[in-house]
Write a protein that holds these residues in place. Structure first.
Motif, PDB file in Angstrom:
ATOM      1  N   ASP A  93       0.850  -1.190   0.000  1.00  0.00           N
ATOM      2  CA  ASP A  93       0.000   0.000   0.000  1.00  0.00           C
ATOM      3  C   ASP A  93       0.885   1.238   0.000  1.00  0.00           C
ATOM      4  OD1 ASP A  93      -1.950   1.874   0.264  1.00  0.00           O
ATOM      5  OD2 ASP A  93      -2.408   1.400   2.344  1.00  0.00           O
ATOM      6  N   ARG A  94       0.909   1.974  -1.082  1.00  0.00           N
ATOM      7  CA  ARG A  94       1.755   3.162  -1.212  1.00  0.00           C
ATOM      8  C   ARG A  94       0.944   4.449  -1.240  1.00  0.00           C
ATOM      9  NH1 ARG A  94       6.309   1.149   0.346  1.00  0.00           N
ATOM     10  NH2 ARG A  94       7.163  -0.451  -0.972  1.00  0.00           N
ATOM     11  N   THR A  95      -0.345   4.374  -0.973  1.00  0.00           N
ATOM     12  CA  THR A  95      -1.191   5.556  -0.994  1.00  0.00           C
ATOM     13  C   THR A  95      -0.970   6.392   0.261  1.00  0.00           C
ATOM     14  OG1 THR A  95      -2.858   4.305  -2.195  1.00  0.00           O
ATOM     15  CG2 THR A  95      -3.571   6.356  -1.178  1.00  0.00           C
ATOM     16  N   PRO A  96      -0.643   7.689   0.103  1.00  0.00           N
ATOM     17  CA  PRO A  96      -0.470   8.545   1.286  1.00  0.00           C
ATOM     18  C   PRO A  96      -1.747   8.619   2.107  1.00  0.00           C
ATOM     19  CG  PRO A  96       0.366   9.615  -0.678  1.00  0.00           C
ATOM     20  CD  PRO A  96      -0.379   8.395  -1.136  1.00  0.00           C
ATOM     21  N   VAL A  97      -1.573   8.660   3.425  1.00  0.00           N
ATOM     22  CA  VAL A  97      -2.704   8.739   4.340  1.00  0.00           C
ATOM     23  C   VAL A  97      -2.582  10.034   5.126  1.00  0.00           C
ATOM     24  CG1 VAL A  97      -3.872   7.620   6.278  1.00  0.00           C
ATOM     25  CG2 VAL A  97      -2.778   6.222   4.522  1.00  0.00           C
ATOM     26  N   ALA A  98      -3.601  10.895   5.063  1.00  0.00           N
ATOM     27  CA  ALA A  98      -3.568  12.181   5.760  1.00  0.00           C
ATOM     28  C   ALA A  98      -3.789  11.984   7.250  1.00  0.00           C
ATOM     29  CB  ALA A  98      -4.637  13.110   5.202  1.00  0.00           C
ATOM     30  N   HIS A  99      -2.970  12.674   8.058  1.00  0.00           N
ATOM     31  CA  HIS A  99      -3.087  12.630   9.513  1.00  0.00           C
ATOM     32  C   HIS A  99      -2.812  14.007  10.089  1.00  0.00           C
ATOM     33  CE1 HIS A  99      -3.460   8.342   9.978  1.00  0.00           C
ATOM     34  NE2 HIS A  99      -2.431   8.169   9.184  1.00  0.00           N
ATOM     35  N   ASN A 100      -3.445  14.307  11.190  1.00  0.00           N
ATOM     36  CA  ASN A 100      -3.161  15.539  11.924  1.00  0.00           C
ATOM     37  C   ASN A 100      -2.214  15.212  13.061  1.00  0.00           C
ATOM     38  OD1 ASN A 100      -4.890  16.986  10.301  1.00  0.00           O
ATOM     39  ND2 ASN A 100      -6.589  16.863  11.719  1.00  0.00           N
ATOM     40  N   THR A 101      -1.260  16.096  13.301  1.00  0.00           N
ATOM     41  CA  THR A 101      -0.333  15.898  14.408  1.00  0.00           C
ATOM     42  C   THR A 101      -1.064  16.150  15.723  1.00  0.00           C
ATOM     43  OG1 THR A 101       0.410  18.182  14.243  1.00  0.00           O
ATOM     44  CG2 THR A 101       1.704  16.528  13.060  1.00  0.00           C
ATOM     45  N   ILE A 102      -0.641  15.456  16.776  1.00  0.00           N
ATOM     46  CA  ILE A 102      -1.274  15.660  18.079  1.00  0.00           C
ATOM     47  C   ILE A 102      -0.419  16.523  18.998  1.00  0.00           C
ATOM     48  CG2 ILE A 102      -2.616  13.531  17.955  1.00  0.00           C
ATOM     49  CD1 ILE A 102      -0.531  12.331  19.935  1.00  0.00           C
ATOM     50  N   VAL A 103       0.840  16.713  18.638  1.00  0.00           N
ATOM     51  CA  VAL A 103       1.760  17.552  19.416  1.00  0.00           C
ATOM     52  C   VAL A 103       2.611  18.352  18.425  1.00  0.00           C
ATOM     53  CG1 VAL A 103       1.881  15.995  21.406  1.00  0.00           C
ATOM     54  CG2 VAL A 103       3.475  15.694  19.531  1.00  0.00           C
ATOM     55  N   ASP A 104       3.320  19.357  18.924  1.00  0.00           N
ATOM     56  CA  ASP A 104       4.245  20.117  18.088  1.00  0.00           C
ATOM     57  C   ASP A 104       5.438  19.227  17.760  1.00  0.00           C
ATOM     58  OD1 ASP A 104       2.482  22.145  18.553  1.00  0.00           O
ATOM     59  OD2 ASP A 104       3.854  23.379  19.718  1.00  0.00           O
ATOM     60  N   CYS A 105       5.761  19.085  16.484  1.00  0.00           N
ATOM     61  CA  CYS A 105       6.844  18.207  16.047  1.00  0.00           C
ATOM     62  C   CYS A 105       7.588  18.807  14.864  1.00  0.00           C
ATOM     63  CB  CYS A 105       6.288  16.861  15.600  1.00  0.00           C
ATOM     64  SG  CYS A 105       5.865  15.750  16.915  1.00  0.00           S
ATOM     65  N   PRO A 106       8.886  18.579  14.814  1.00  0.00           N
ATOM     66  CA  PRO A 106       9.651  19.003  13.647  1.00  0.00           C
ATOM     67  C   PRO A 106       9.564  17.972  12.524  1.00  0.00           C
ATOM     68  CG  PRO A 106      11.122  18.135  15.313  1.00  0.00           C
ATOM     69  CD  PRO A 106       9.744  18.110  15.894  1.00  0.00           C
ATOM     70  N   VAL A 107       9.719  18.454  11.293  1.00  0.00           N
ATOM     71  CA  VAL A 107       9.884  17.579  10.134  1.00  0.00           C
ATOM     72  C   VAL A 107      11.357  17.670   9.778  1.00  0.00           C
ATOM     73  CG1 VAL A 107       9.264  17.158   7.727  1.00  0.00           C
ATOM     74  CG2 VAL A 107       7.538  18.014   9.329  1.00  0.00           C
ATOM     75  N   TYR A 108      12.027  16.531   9.800  1.00  0.00           N
ATOM     76  CA  TYR A 108      13.471  16.469   9.557  1.00  0.00           C
ATOM     77  C   TYR A 108      13.772  16.098   8.115  1.00  0.00           C
ATOM     78  CZ  TYR A 108      13.754  16.076  14.678  1.00  0.00           C
ATOM     79  OH  TYR A 108      13.645  16.286  16.021  1.00  0.00           O
ATOM     80  N   ASP A 109      14.998  16.436   7.663  1.00  0.00           N
ATOM     81  CA  ASP A 109      15.425  16.023   6.325  1.00  0.00           C
ATOM     82  C   ASP A 109      16.049  14.636   6.333  1.00  0.00           C
ATOM     83  OD1 ASP A 109      17.927  16.497   7.427  1.00  0.00           O
ATOM     84  OD2 ASP A 109      18.630  17.741   5.765  1.00  0.00           O
ATOM     85  N   GLY A 110      16.199  14.044   7.505  1.00  0.00           N
ATOM     86  CA  GLY A 110      16.744  12.693   7.646  1.00  0.00           C
ATOM     87  C   GLY A 110      16.101  11.994   8.824  1.00  0.00           C
ATOM     88  N   MET A 111      16.556  10.782   9.095  1.00  0.00           N
ATOM     89  CA  MET A 111      15.947   9.988  10.160  1.00  0.00           C
ATOM     90  C   MET A 111      16.763   9.990  11.451  1.00  0.00           C
ATOM     91  SD  MET A 111      14.249   6.782   8.178  1.00  0.00           S
ATOM     92  CE  MET A 111      15.665   6.355   7.202  1.00  0.00           C
ATOM     93  N   LYS A 112      17.265  11.153  11.827  1.00  0.00           N
ATOM     94  CA  LYS A 112      17.974  11.317  13.097  1.00  0.00           C
ATOM     95  C   LYS A 112      17.491  12.598  13.754  1.00  0.00           C
ATOM     96  CE  LYS A 112      22.206   9.076  11.653  1.00  0.00           C
ATOM     97  NZ  LYS A 112      23.641   9.219  11.464  1.00  0.00           N
ATOM     98  N   LYS A 113      17.464  12.603  15.066  1.00  0.00           N
ATOM     99  CA  LYS A 113      17.053  13.819  15.782  1.00  0.00           C
ATOM    100  C   LYS A 113      18.046  14.961  15.550  1.00  0.00           C
ATOM    101  CE  LYS A 113      13.542  12.081  18.161  1.00  0.00           C
ATOM    102  NZ  LYS A 113      12.278  12.594  18.478  1.00  0.00           N
ATOM    103  N   THR A 114      19.233  14.631  15.061  1.00  0.00           N
ATOM    104  CA  THR A 114      20.243  15.654  14.779  1.00  0.00           C
ATOM    105  C   THR A 114      20.174  16.148  13.335  1.00  0.00           C
ATOM    106  OG1 THR A 114      21.858  13.917  14.298  1.00  0.00           O
ATOM    107  CG2 THR A 114      21.829  14.801  16.551  1.00  0.00           C
ATOM    108  N   SER A 115      19.254  15.608  12.537  1.00  0.00           N
ATOM    109  CA  SER A 115      19.079  16.041  11.144  1.00  0.00           C
ATOM    110  C   SER A 115      18.532  17.466  11.118  1.00  0.00           C
ATOM    111  CB  SER A 115      18.111  15.107  10.418  1.00  0.00           C
ATOM    112  OG  SER A 115      18.619  13.810  10.346  1.00  0.00           O
ATOM    113  N   THR A 116      18.698  18.115   9.988  1.00  0.00           N
ATOM    114  CA  THR A 116      18.203  19.475   9.809  1.00  0.00           C
ATOM    115  C   THR A 116      16.677  19.494   9.869  1.00  0.00           C
ATOM    116  OG1 THR A 116      20.091  20.005   8.413  1.00  0.00           O
ATOM    117  CG2 THR A 116      18.169  21.457   8.239  1.00  0.00           C
ATOM    118  N   VAL A 117      16.136  20.474  10.594  1.00  0.00           N
ATOM    119  CA  VAL A 117      14.683  20.640  10.685  1.00  0.00           C
ATOM    120  C   VAL A 117      14.218  21.435   9.473  1.00  0.00           C
ATOM    121  CG1 VAL A 117      12.787  21.647  12.012  1.00  0.00           C
ATOM    122  CG2 VAL A 117      14.686  20.527  13.207  1.00  0.00           C
ATOM    123  N   LEU A 118      13.331  20.831   8.681  1.00  0.00           N
ATOM    124  CA  LEU A 118      12.788  21.505   7.503  1.00  0.00           C
ATOM    125  C   LEU A 118      11.681  22.477   7.879  1.00  0.00           C
ATOM    126  CD1 LEU A 118      12.543  18.421   5.116  1.00  0.00           C
ATOM    127  CD2 LEU A 118      14.302  20.202   5.137  1.00  0.00           C
TER     128      LEU A 118
END
Length: 85
Positions: free
Chosen positions: A7-32
């Motif tokens: 299943d590759r169809t995107p699924v829309a979701h609302n965030t429940i808390v304030d969260c960053p979107v990163y450019d990689g999969m590490k907490k040290t990645s750049t926040v987009l």
């Protein structure tokens, strides 16, 4: 190799808390972008136990990045296919 039945169809979701979107999969990645509670993103893939790949629109541009699963609560698991009871 890709599984044709995946299943590759995107699924829309609302965030429940304030969260960053990163450019990689590490907490040290750049926040987009910093998402606030209630913002909507499309979860396109569950990358690993900690991160999901998301797509979002920012200033008219579509961006792809990674968010912590916990940003979505129960919906961050199993690509959001788990239904509330």
């Amino acid at each position: 190799m890709q599984n044709a039945s995946a299943d590759r169809t995107p699924v829309a979701h609302n965030t429940i808390v304030d969260c960053p979107v990163y450019d990689g999969m590490k907490k040290t990645s750049t926040v987009l972008v910093q998402m606030t509670s209630g913002n909507e993103v499309q979860v396109t893939d569950t990358i690993n136990a900690y991160f999901v790949r998301v797509r979002l629109d920012k200033n008219g541009q579509t961006m792809t990045g990674y968010m912590d699963r916990r940003c979505f609560g129960e919906h961050g698991n199993e690509r959001g296919n788990r239904k509330a009871k």
